[in-house]
Motif scaffolding. Structure first.
Motif, PDB file in Angstrom:
ATOM      1  N   SER A 164      -9.102   5.450  -0.014  1.00 48.46           N
ATOM      2  CA  SER A 164      -8.448   6.028   1.156  1.00 48.46           C
ATOM      3  C   SER A 164      -9.346   6.981   1.895  1.00 48.46           C
ATOM      4  CB  SER A 164      -7.191   6.804   0.724  1.00 48.46           C
ATOM      5  OG  SER A 164      -6.162   5.912   0.429  1.00 48.46           O
ATOM      6  N   LYS A 176       0.845  -1.193   0.000  1.00 48.40           N
ATOM      7  CA  LYS A 176       0.000   0.000   0.000  1.00 48.40           C
ATOM      8  C   LYS A 176       0.882   1.245   0.000  1.00 48.40           C
ATOM      9  CE  LYS A 176      -3.730   2.287   2.507  1.00 48.40           C
ATOM     10  NZ  LYS A 176      -4.591   2.256   3.710  1.00 48.40           N
ATOM     11  N   LYS A 195      -3.818  10.956  -2.875  1.00 44.81           N
ATOM     12  CA  LYS A 195      -3.960   9.501  -2.777  1.00 44.81           C
ATOM     13  C   LYS A 195      -4.738   8.931  -3.964  1.00 44.81           C
ATOM     14  CE  LYS A 195      -3.614   9.296   2.262  1.00 44.81           C
ATOM     15  NZ  LYS A 195      -4.287   9.000   3.545  1.00 44.81           N
ATOM     16  N   LYS A 196      -5.709   9.705  -4.433  1.00 45.02           N
ATOM     17  CA  LYS A 196      -6.534   9.219  -5.539  1.00 45.02           C
ATOM     18  C   LYS A 196      -5.818   9.316  -6.873  1.00 45.02           C
ATOM     19  CE  LYS A 196     -10.985   9.994  -7.842  1.00 45.02           C
ATOM     20  NZ  LYS A 196     -12.255  10.788  -7.823  1.00 45.02           N
ATOM     21  N   ASP A 216      -5.183   5.328  -5.009  1.00 42.31           N
ATOM     22  CA  ASP A 216      -5.909   4.689  -3.910  1.00 42.31           C
ATOM     23  C   ASP A 216      -7.307   5.295  -3.835  1.00 42.31           C
ATOM     24  OD1 ASP A 216      -6.858   3.521  -1.635  1.00 42.31           O
ATOM     25  OD2 ASP A 216      -5.233   4.209  -0.322  1.00 42.31           O
TER      26      ASP A 216
END
Length: 311
Positions: free
Chosen positions: A307, A9, A298-299, A304
């Protein structure tokens, strides 16, 4: 590094925590700078021997009438540098402390742990941000002085050069003790109460902007009440003049004693309204900008989609 279904991750790198922390503070400052100026003018009201302003509204009306609307943004360059140093350091350090805690204890920190981490992050950030703080206070208070007494700094860079040239490099850290003390109180209350309020409001609101706004609003109110006396002492020390080698105040305690004796206990919270109006939105915008930048990074960078932006 955590593993999810055998896949490593990805996490936000430390340098981006600093960048996002500082950027969130700078964006918030662009919005609330006028309130910071009104608060500062209220806090130094009375240092010239007379009570200059009776209320925040009077400050605003006099500034607009005598100096023009753009003067509400006096010191903006110093305010941005302050956020680039102070907020970048404190938010970056706090994010790293948070990650370290979660990695070692595999759980979110308690309120006490959050407040403790906030104290350390605040002190660290305040020390590095103090030079910009000195320039900011002086630039915001300059127009209230007689023309012959004004420093007339052109921008934050000019302020730094002239302070070092005329007063020595140590003058950039004038008022450092109350600045660090205020930052420790602010971060202890702000970060601790923000985390606590988020946990409390999660029972009623889903993760997202409404939750962040509600938690930040309450955090801003509590932070304002707790930090104002030290903020007043910091402001007066940083803008005071040294006449014939003798400074107006010897330190934080001296400021508070003189304010109590000459202006009364409620003067400790002089400028409360603009400070709250400044602190509340600044807290809100800083945290909301930070949460949204974390979520976007994060995207779009880490890919991710699931998140939680708070994590």
């Amino acid at each position: 590094m955590a593993l999810v279904f055998g896949v490593e991750k990805k996490t936000v790198p430390n340098y981006m925590k600093y960048v996002m922390g500082g950027t969130s503070g700078m964006l918030a400052t662009c919005i609330v700078q006028p309130m910071d100026l009104l608060k500062t003018r209220m806090q130094i009201s009375g240092t010239l021997g007379t009570r200059e302003y009776k209320s925040s509204y009077e400050v605003l009306s006099k500034v607009l009438k005598n100096e023009g609307v753009l003067s509400l943004y006096n010191g903006l360059s110093a305010g941005l540098v302050r956020q680039a140093t102070y907020t970048t350091a404190r938010m970056g350090v706090y994010q790293m402390e948070l990650d370290w805690y979660r990695k070692n204890y595999e759980n979110d920190p308690s309120v006490v742990a959050t407040m403790t981490m906030g104290i350390g992050a605040g002190a660290f950030g305040a020390f590095f941000g103090n030079p910009a703080e000195v320039a900011l206070i002086r630039m915001m208070s300059d127009n209230r002085l007689m023309p012959e007494d004004r420093r007339n700094y052109k921008n934050v860079g000019d302020a730094f050069v002239r302070i070092v040239r005329d007063e020595g490099v140590v003058a950039l850290w004038r008022g450092c003790l109350p600045t660090v003390g205020r930052a420790m109180v602010i971060n202890m209350v702000q970060l601790g109460s923000y985390s606590l309020m988020k946990d409390q409001f999660r029972g009623y609101l889903n993760e997202g902007i409404p939750l962040h706004l509600s938690a930040a609003l309450m955090s801003g109110l509590l932070t304002t009440l707790a930090s104002m006396p030290l903020d007043l002492a910091k402001t007066r020390i940083q803008q005071m003049r040294v006449i014939e080698g003798k400074p107006e105040y010897s330190g934080t305690v001296d400021v508070l004693k003189k304010v109590l004796m000459n202006e009364g206990a409620f003067a400790m919270w002089k400028g409360f309204t603009p400070y709250l109006i400044r602190m509340g939105p600044h807290t809100i915008f800083s945290f909301v900008f930070l949460e949204q930048m974390n979520k976007a990074y994060k995207k779009h960078v880490l890919g991710d989609e699931q998140s939680d932006p708070a994590h």
